[in-house]
Design an enzyme around this catalytic site. Sequence first.
Site, PDB file in Angstrom:
ATOM      1  N   GLN A   1      -2.077   6.740  -1.615  1.00  0.00           N
ATOM      2  CA  GLN A   1      -2.484   7.844  -0.760  1.00  0.00           C
ATOM      3  C   GLN A   1      -1.290   8.769  -0.550  1.00  0.00           C
ATOM      4  OE1 GLN A   1      -5.501   6.398   1.617  1.00  0.00           O
ATOM      5  NE2 GLN A   1      -6.409   8.310   0.975  1.00  0.00           N
TER       6      GLN A   1
ATOM      7  N   ASN B   1      -6.416  11.518  -1.381  1.00  0.00           N
ATOM      8  CA  ASN B   1      -6.598  10.439  -2.335  1.00  0.00           C
ATOM      9  C   ASN B   1      -5.962  10.831  -3.671  1.00  0.00           C
ATOM     10  OD1 ASN B   1      -8.268   8.829  -0.561  1.00  0.00           O
ATOM     11  ND2 ASN B   1      -9.913  10.300  -0.948  1.00  0.00           N
TER      12      ASN B   1
ATOM     13  N   CYS C   1      -5.911   7.224   7.094  1.00  0.00           N
ATOM     14  CA  CYS C   1      -5.229   6.197   6.302  1.00  0.00           C
ATOM     15  C   CYS C   1      -4.323   5.448   7.266  1.00  0.00           C
ATOM     16  CB  CYS C   1      -4.428   6.800   5.151  1.00  0.00           C
ATOM     17  SG  CYS C   1      -3.576   5.549   4.160  1.00  0.00           S
ATOM     18  N   GLY C   2      -4.718   4.236   7.614  1.00  0.00           N
ATOM     19  CA  GLY C   2      -4.017   3.512   8.667  1.00  0.00           C
ATOM     20  C   GLY C   2      -2.588   3.158   8.322  1.00  0.00           C
ATOM     21  N   ASN C   3      -2.350   2.598   7.133  1.00  0.00           N
ATOM     22  CA  ASN C   3      -0.992   2.208   6.773  1.00  0.00           C
ATOM     23  C   ASN C   3      -0.087   3.419   6.614  1.00  0.00           C
ATOM     24  OD1 ASN C   3      -1.034  -0.640   6.788  1.00  0.00           O
ATOM     25  ND2 ASN C   3      -2.024  -0.706   4.792  1.00  0.00           N
TER      26      ASN C   3
ATOM     27  N   ASN D   1     -12.849   7.233   7.709  1.00  0.00           N
ATOM     28  CA  ASN D   1     -13.287   7.214   6.325  1.00  0.00           C
ATOM     29  C   ASN D   1     -14.320   6.095   6.200  1.00  0.00           C
ATOM     30  OD1 ASN D   1     -11.505   5.082   6.645  1.00  0.00           O
ATOM     31  ND2 ASN D   1     -10.072   5.748   5.087  1.00  0.00           N
TER      32      ASN D   1
ATOM     33  N   ASN E   1       0.894  -1.167   0.000  1.00  0.00           N
ATOM     34  CA  ASN E   1       0.000   0.000   0.000  1.00  0.00           C
ATOM     35  C   ASN E   1       0.930   1.214   0.000  1.00  0.00           C
ATOM     36  OD1 ASN E   1      -2.667   1.026   2.325  1.00  0.00           O
ATOM     37  ND2 ASN E   1      -2.420   1.457   0.174  1.00  0.00           N
TER      38      ASN E   1
ATOM     39  N   GLU F   1     -10.253   0.829  -3.225  1.00  0.00           N
ATOM     40  CA  GLU F   1     -10.169   2.041  -2.414  1.00  0.00           C
ATOM     41  C   GLU F   1     -10.886   3.210  -3.070  1.00  0.00           C
ATOM     42  OE1 GLU F   1      -7.203   3.370   0.120  1.00  0.00           O
ATOM     43  OE2 GLU F   1      -5.939   1.607  -0.084  1.00  0.00           O
TER      44      GLU F   1
ATOM     45  N   GLY G   1      -9.287  -0.268   6.071  1.00  0.00           N
ATOM     46  CA  GLY G   1     -10.198  -1.289   5.570  1.00  0.00           C
ATOM     47  C   GLY G   1     -10.056  -2.595   6.323  1.00  0.00           C
TER      48      GLY G   1
ATOM     49  N   CYS H   1      -5.024  -2.157   2.675  1.00  0.00           N
ATOM     50  CA  CYS H   1      -5.711  -0.966   3.187  1.00  0.00           C
ATOM     51  C   CYS H   1      -5.857  -1.160   4.685  1.00  0.00           C
ATOM     52  CB  CYS H   1      -7.075  -0.790   2.522  1.00  0.00           C
ATOM     53  SG  CYS H   1      -8.042   0.592   3.183  1.00  0.00           S
ATOM     54  N   GLY H   2      -5.153  -0.321   5.461  1.00  0.00           N
ATOM     55  CA  GLY H   2      -5.146  -0.496   6.910  1.00  0.00           C
ATOM     56  C   GLY H   2      -6.484  -0.216   7.553  1.00  0.00           C
TER      57      GLY H   2
ATOM     58  N   HIS I   1     -16.411   2.752   5.012  1.00  0.00           N
ATOM     59  CA  HIS I   1     -16.101   1.416   4.511  1.00  0.00           C
ATOM     60  C   HIS I   1     -17.381   0.605   4.353  1.00  0.00           C
ATOM     61  CE1 HIS I   1     -11.724   1.655   4.921  1.00  0.00           C
ATOM     62  NE2 HIS I   1     -11.997   2.453   5.940  1.00  0.00           N
TER      63      HIS I   1
END
Length: 279
Positions: free
Chosen positions: A39, A62, A71-73, A148, A6, A199, A211, A208-209, A150
Amino acid sequence: MHGLGNDFVVIDARGAGDPVSPALARAIGNRNRGVGFDQLAVIRDGGVVEGRSVAASVDFWNADGTPADACGNATRCVARLLMAEAGTDGLDLRTGRGVLRAEDAGNGLTRVNMGQPRLTWDGVPLSRQMELDEIPLPGRPGAVGMGNPHCVFVVADAEAVDLAEVGPRVEHDPLFPQRTNVEFVHVIDRGTIRMRVWERGGMITQACGSGACAAAVVTARRGLTERAVTVRLDGGDLLIDWRADGVWMTGPTALVFEGRLSADFMGVDGAGSNGARVR
């Protein structure tokens, strides 16, 4: 940088104001004429938020030039950079999701607390009031807000789903006023799920973290898994642990290269990116 494939452009804009616009985000995100990313993360100056000292603020974009609160990652990647810089094993970051705690998990892994999932229709958000466990779409997916939106489908075989066909159709469904990320998962056992993701912004990504967090919440709420699960993604595994204080995500990060956007690309004479470093 990337987390499980990612991939992110990380702009260090501390002391440089706010150098990113929607047009610039789209230009950098173009994989043929820019750099390309899943991202964009922009590191800005920290400070004190609600009595907590934050190492930095982080903005997310985005690839289509729209902003994102989470955005986790990318949060894990930024945290890894800043922890190495400061010589610490933990810090707080301010994001649109709120103040998030990040820690060195050992063995090259970084974990971040993504906060509690948003489990109300207006917290996702959805366009009208409804139950979130099975929203009125074919396949009866679950909806979760992780900063965000999901939409998580539990299916017999995530590998069999045509992401390129189904993903954009669900992303733009009227139920999601801010559009949505779309995840397809199948349960391997009570501690392991397989996930593939479309995404928001128009792409299939290797991981996707946020996600993965949403998928773990949906399967746990349906009683299919424990609250701590390994999420198997195209790019590798994330450990998701839904605790009393939030959803913790643990996984690897990688720094690929550092550089500077040219003055020609930025459209300014000699200023580059206002002194901002690009990773």
